[in-house]
Design a protein around this motif. Structure first.
Motif, PDB file in Angstrom:
ATOM      1  N   SER A  39       0.877  -1.174   0.000  1.00 21.78           N
ATOM      2  CA  SER A  39       0.000   0.000   0.000  1.00 21.78           C
ATOM      3  C   SER A  39       0.915   1.225   0.000  1.00 21.78           C
ATOM      4  O   SER A  39       2.009   1.189   0.587  1.00 21.78           O
ATOM      5  CB  SER A  39      -0.856   0.040   1.260  1.00 21.78           C
ATOM      6  N   ILE A  40       0.436   2.285  -0.636  1.00 20.63           N
ATOM      7  CA  ILE A  40       1.312   3.449  -0.823  1.00 20.63           C
ATOM      8  C   ILE A  40       0.678   4.715  -0.248  1.00 20.63           C
ATOM      9  O   ILE A  40      -0.472   5.034  -0.550  1.00 20.63           O
ATOM     10  CB  ILE A  40       1.576   3.689  -2.341  1.00 20.63           C
ATOM     11  N   THR A  41       1.452   5.424   0.563  1.00 18.01           N
ATOM     12  CA  THR A  41       1.071   6.785   0.966  1.00 18.01           C
ATOM     13  C   THR A  41       2.133   7.736   0.444  1.00 18.01           C
ATOM     14  O   THR A  41       3.338   7.518   0.667  1.00 18.01           O
ATOM     15  CB  THR A  41       0.992   6.910   2.509  1.00 18.01           C
ATOM     16  N   ILE A  42       1.681   8.748  -0.281  1.00 14.04           N
ATOM     17  CA  ILE A  42       2.617   9.774  -0.769  1.00 14.04           C
ATOM     18  C   ILE A  42       2.451  11.012   0.108  1.00 14.04           C
ATOM     19  O   ILE A  42       1.336  11.508   0.274  1.00 14.04           O
ATOM     20  CB  ILE A  42       2.281  10.194  -2.225  1.00 14.04           C
ATOM     21  N   VAL A  43       3.553  11.498   0.642  1.00  9.65           N
ATOM     22  CA  VAL A  43       3.504  12.750   1.397  1.00  9.65           C
ATOM     23  C   VAL A  43       4.123  13.840   0.525  1.00  9.65           C
ATOM     24  O   VAL A  43       5.237  13.668   0.002  1.00  9.65           O
ATOM     25  CB  VAL A  43       4.266  12.624   2.737  1.00  9.65           C
ATOM     26  N   HIS A  44       3.388  14.922   0.362  1.00  9.94           N
ATOM     27  CA  HIS A  44       3.847  15.976  -0.545  1.00  9.94           C
ATOM     28  C   HIS A  44       3.559  17.349   0.053  1.00  9.94           C
ATOM     29  O   HIS A  44       2.607  17.502   0.809  1.00  9.94           O
ATOM     30  CB  HIS A  44       3.128  15.847  -1.900  1.00  9.94           C
ATOM     31  N   THR A  45       4.369  18.327  -0.343  1.00 12.69           N
ATOM     32  CA  THR A  45       4.096  19.704   0.089  1.00 12.69           C
ATOM     33  C   THR A  45       2.932  20.273  -0.726  1.00 12.69           C
ATOM     34  O   THR A  45       2.612  19.767  -1.802  1.00 12.69           O
ATOM     35  CB  THR A  45       5.329  20.594  -0.162  1.00 12.69           C
ATOM     36  N   GLN A  46       2.351  21.355  -0.220  1.00 14.96           N
ATOM     37  CA  GLN A  46       1.324  22.066  -1.006  1.00 14.96           C
ATOM     38  C   GLN A  46       1.978  22.700  -2.231  1.00 14.96           C
ATOM     39  O   GLN A  46       1.378  22.760  -3.299  1.00 14.96           O
ATOM     40  CB  GLN A  46       0.678  23.175  -0.148  1.00 14.96           C
ATOM     41  N   PHE A  47       3.190  23.148  -2.045  1.00 15.41           N
ATOM     42  CA  PHE A  47       3.931  23.765  -3.148  1.00 15.41           C
ATOM     43  C   PHE A  47       4.173  22.722  -4.248  1.00 15.41           C
ATOM     44  O   PHE A  47       4.632  21.621  -3.966  1.00 15.41           O
ATOM     45  CB  PHE A  47       5.266  24.291  -2.586  1.00 15.41           C
ATOM     46  N   ASN A  48       3.837  23.062  -5.479  1.00 11.31           N
ATOM     47  CA  ASN A  48       4.037  22.154  -6.626  1.00 11.31           C
ATOM     48  C   ASN A  48       3.402  20.787  -6.421  1.00 11.31           C
ATOM     49  O   ASN A  48       3.995  19.753  -6.774  1.00 11.31           O
ATOM     50  CB  ASN A  48       5.536  21.936  -6.882  1.00 11.31           C
ATOM     51  N   SER A  49       2.196  20.757  -5.870  1.00 11.24           N
ATOM     52  CA  SER A  49       1.628  19.433  -5.568  1.00 11.24           C
ATOM     53  C   SER A  49       1.099  18.748  -6.831  1.00 11.24           C
ATOM     54  O   SER A  49       0.511  19.391  -7.698  1.00 11.24           O
ATOM     55  CB  SER A  49       0.511  19.569  -4.537  1.00 11.24           C
ATOM     56  N   PRO A  50       1.328  17.434  -6.952  1.00 11.25           N
ATOM     57  CA  PRO A  50       0.829  16.704  -8.124  1.00 11.25           C
ATOM     58  C   PRO A  50      -0.672  16.436  -7.989  1.00 11.25           C
ATOM     59  O   PRO A  50      -1.235  16.576  -6.905  1.00 11.25           O
ATOM     60  CB  PRO A  50       1.611  15.391  -8.071  1.00 11.25           C
ATOM     61  N   ASP A  51      -1.289  16.028  -9.092  1.00 10.61           N
ATOM     62  CA  ASP A  51      -2.727  15.772  -9.104  1.00 10.61           C
ATOM     63  C   ASP A  51      -2.986  14.331  -8.631  1.00 10.61           C
ATOM     64  O   ASP A  51      -2.668  13.380  -9.346  1.00 10.61           O
ATOM     65  CB  ASP A  51      -3.238  15.970 -10.539  1.00 10.61           C
ATOM     66  N   PRO A  52      -3.589  14.182  -7.444  1.00 12.02           N
ATOM     67  CA  PRO A  52      -3.776  12.820  -6.918  1.00 12.02           C
ATOM     68  C   PRO A  52      -4.766  11.995  -7.743  1.00 12.02           C
ATOM     69  O   PRO A  52      -4.725  10.768  -7.685  1.00 12.02           O
ATOM     70  CB  PRO A  52      -4.352  13.042  -5.518  1.00 12.02           C
ATOM     71  N   SER A  53      -5.609  12.671  -8.551  1.00 14.08           N
ATOM     72  CA  SER A  53      -6.639  11.903  -9.254  1.00 14.08           C
ATOM     73  C   SER A  53      -6.041  10.941 -10.281  1.00 14.08           C
ATOM     74  O   SER A  53      -6.678   9.986 -10.696  1.00 14.08           O
ATOM     75  CB  SER A  53      -7.652  12.842  -9.925  1.00 14.08           C
ATOM     76  N   ASN A  54      -4.802  11.185 -10.693  1.00 10.83           N
ATOM     77  CA  ASN A  54      -4.154  10.245 -11.623  1.00 10.83           C
ATOM     78  C   ASN A  54      -3.715   8.958 -10.938  1.00 10.83           C
ATOM     79  O   ASN A  54      -3.346   7.997 -11.597  1.00 10.83           O
ATOM     80  CB  ASN A  54      -2.909  10.893 -12.259  1.00 10.83           C
ATOM     81  N   TYR A  55      -3.731   8.967  -9.612  1.00  5.91           N
ATOM     82  CA  TYR A  55      -3.255   7.798  -8.849  1.00  5.91           C
ATOM     83  C   TYR A  55      -4.283   7.409  -7.787  1.00  5.91           C
ATOM     84  O   TYR A  55      -4.009   7.505  -6.579  1.00  5.91           O
ATOM     85  CB  TYR A  55      -1.912   8.120  -8.175  1.00  5.91           C
ATOM     86  N   PRO A  56      -5.469   6.972  -8.210  1.00  6.48           N
ATOM     87  CA  PRO A  56      -6.517   6.712  -7.215  1.00  6.48           C
ATOM     88  C   PRO A  56      -6.149   5.618  -6.208  1.00  6.48           C
ATOM     89  O   PRO A  56      -6.690   5.591  -5.107  1.00  6.48           O
ATOM     90  CB  PRO A  56      -7.724   6.279  -8.072  1.00  6.48           C
TER      91      PRO A  56
END
Ligand code: UDX
Length: 456
Positions: A39-56
């Motif tokens: 299982s995967i959790t991605i932690v990301h900053t608000q700055f330059n954040s990627p679109d999570p909808s591509n990785y449901p």
């Protein structure tokens, strides 16, 4: 809650660095690990954040990075990375502590924190919560080794270089010359050395994963391993292991694919300088007319910000679009680069030599014209032209006649054919690396075994 006797799933927490050239490989690595059952959790900053909808299938957590618009506009890249490491530690601590608590009621358990080398703030938090951590280095082994050389030179007072364009050989790291050393052009030198010192520090992390491969850097990877007290896993090219959706921060112009469909095989030169590099208006002018005069079809990414101080595509010279026309050249703001390089119409790549671009080019057997801008790009360009011999290195001042001739050499001459052949040979070797029994595949298996054992 897991049923008794049933093995719990394992969750990996991956901490990104907020730049396109770092987000792409981290999400590709995540896709690979997901395909192995994690299982995967991605932690990301608000700055330059990627679109999570591509990785449901992934769980995304965005942490407050505390960067203001003013910080982003006024700080140089080095200062942004240093600031992020100061500001993200606390939000990440809270975020990871919450995740650890939640796992009491979930059917999976955190096996490890994998963090981009630029997000080194992650290690202390993982350690505090008694979680193992692993460093993910998105660049190459040679740059890492070259950084050791510049640290030594800095200590000896030999940096800043007396002549930044010096052709003098770096004896500790052939075939680099002083001008190829990955010295920062962003901000004060002391900040740069603070950053590379922090990035080099393994702390208590238990392994390092590199997106590189034996067929490109076998001896350097072995040398790194000798210098390093934790295991190193070279598992590249990650983007070729399992297909991963796009994670572009800018919208991709997919219409350029149908333009490519109309071009002859191996006729197009694809031009892109990645997500960060920019040039001055004069270089842009020379580049534009060099491309036009070569009479070779081209697909050119002119990203907002490609020219210093310009956020507009209209940074192209006056009249250029009218004179050149869509038939010879197509200009886009952002391209689906991996697909472009895999298209059979593409016969060459003018690149800034970002490490992802290099891996993507090699993976498709496309030879290059290298025009590096900063950091690791200069090291890679030198290896492309002198070691792997799959491209030309455009050095010194950009001039339209030189550009036209370089494009002809790559796209239409015997010299270019030979480079294309070597690029195809390298592509085959790269494919062997990721096949079952190949060096990258073996490394990946050993690396994932560690997670399986770490949370039993
Ligand atoms: C930065 C550094 O500049 C680079 O040297 C370092 O190795 C990684 O971080 P960047 O300049 O963006 O990266 O270059 P690169 O590493 O090549 O990454 C760019 C990514 O954006 C590639 O994966 C490429 O496929 C993608 N890209 C680029 C697109 O999808 N479309 C484009 O139009 C241009």
């Amino acid at each position: 809650m897991a049923e008794q006797g049933q093995e719990r799933r394992r969750r990996l927490v991956l901490v990104a660095a907020p730049f396109q050239g770092h987000i792409n490989p981290l999400l590709q690595l995540s896709a690979v690990l997901h395909s192995k059952g994690f299982s995967i959790t991605i932690v990301h900053t608000q700055f330059n954040s990627p679109d999570p909808s591509n990785y449901p299938e992934f769980n995304f957590l965005f942490i407050q990075d505390g960067l203001s618009d003013h910080d982003v506009a006024s700080l140089d890249l080095t200062a942004i990375v240093l600031a992020l490491n100061d500001k993200c530690q606390l939000p990440f601590q809270e975020c990871l502590a919450r995740l650890v608590k939640e796992q009491e009621t979930r059917d999976d358990r955190i096996a490890c924190v994998i963090y981009d080398e630029l997000s080194y703030f992650s290690e202390a938090t993982a350690r505090n919560l008694k979680l193992p951590s692993i460093i993910f280095r998105t660049s190459n082994a040679n740059t890492f080794l070259a950084r050791s050389v510049i640290i030594e030179m800095y200590v000896q007072g030999r940096i800043p270089l007396a002549d930044p364009l010096s052709q003098k050989a770096v004896l500790e790291h052939p075939p680099l010359r002083q001008r190829d050393l990955p010295i920062s052009s962003f901000g004060p030198m002391k900040n740069f050395f603070k950053l590379i010192g922090n990035v080099r520090d393994v702390r208590r992390s238990s392994a390092i994963v590199y997106n590189t491969m034996d067929c490109l850097e076998g001896s350097s990877i072995a040398k790194l391993q000798q210098l390093c007290h934790v295991p190193i896993f070279a598992i590249g090219s990650i983007h070729k292991i399992v297909p991963a959706p796009s994670c572009s921060l800018l919208e991709e112009d997919t219409d350029c694919m149908s333009w490519l469909d109309r071009q002859a095989p191996s006729s197009v030169i694809y031009v892109s300088t990645g997500s960060l590099a920019s040039m001055d208006a004069k270089d842009m002018l020379e580049m534009a007319w060099g491309l036009a005069n070569s009479e070779q079809p081209f697909l050119w990414v002119v990203r907002p910000g490609s020219v210093h101080g310009s956020e507009r595509v209209e940074s192209l010279p006056d009249g250029f679009r009218a004179i050149v026309g869509e038939q010879q050249g197509r200009v886009v703001k952002w391209a689906p680069q991996k697909e472009v390089l895999a298209h059979n119409a593409v016969g060459g790549f003018w690149s800034h030599c970002g490490w992802n671009s290099l891996l993507e080019s090699i993976s498709e057997g496309v030879p290059l014209i290298c025009r590096p801008s900063f950091g690791d790009q200069k090291v890679t360009a030198r290896y492309v032209s002198q070691v792997w011999r799959v491209g030309l290195h455009l050095e010194d001042e950009l001039e339209r006649g030189e550009i036209e001739s370089a494009i002809r050499r790559l796209m239409a001459d015997k010299e270019g054919d030979e480079m294309r052949q070597r690029a195809m040979d390298l592509k085959e070797k790269a494919e062997l690396c990721i096949r079952i029994g190949g060096s990258s595949s073996n490394s990946l298996n050993k690396h994932t075994m560690r997670f399986r054992h770490s949370c039993r």
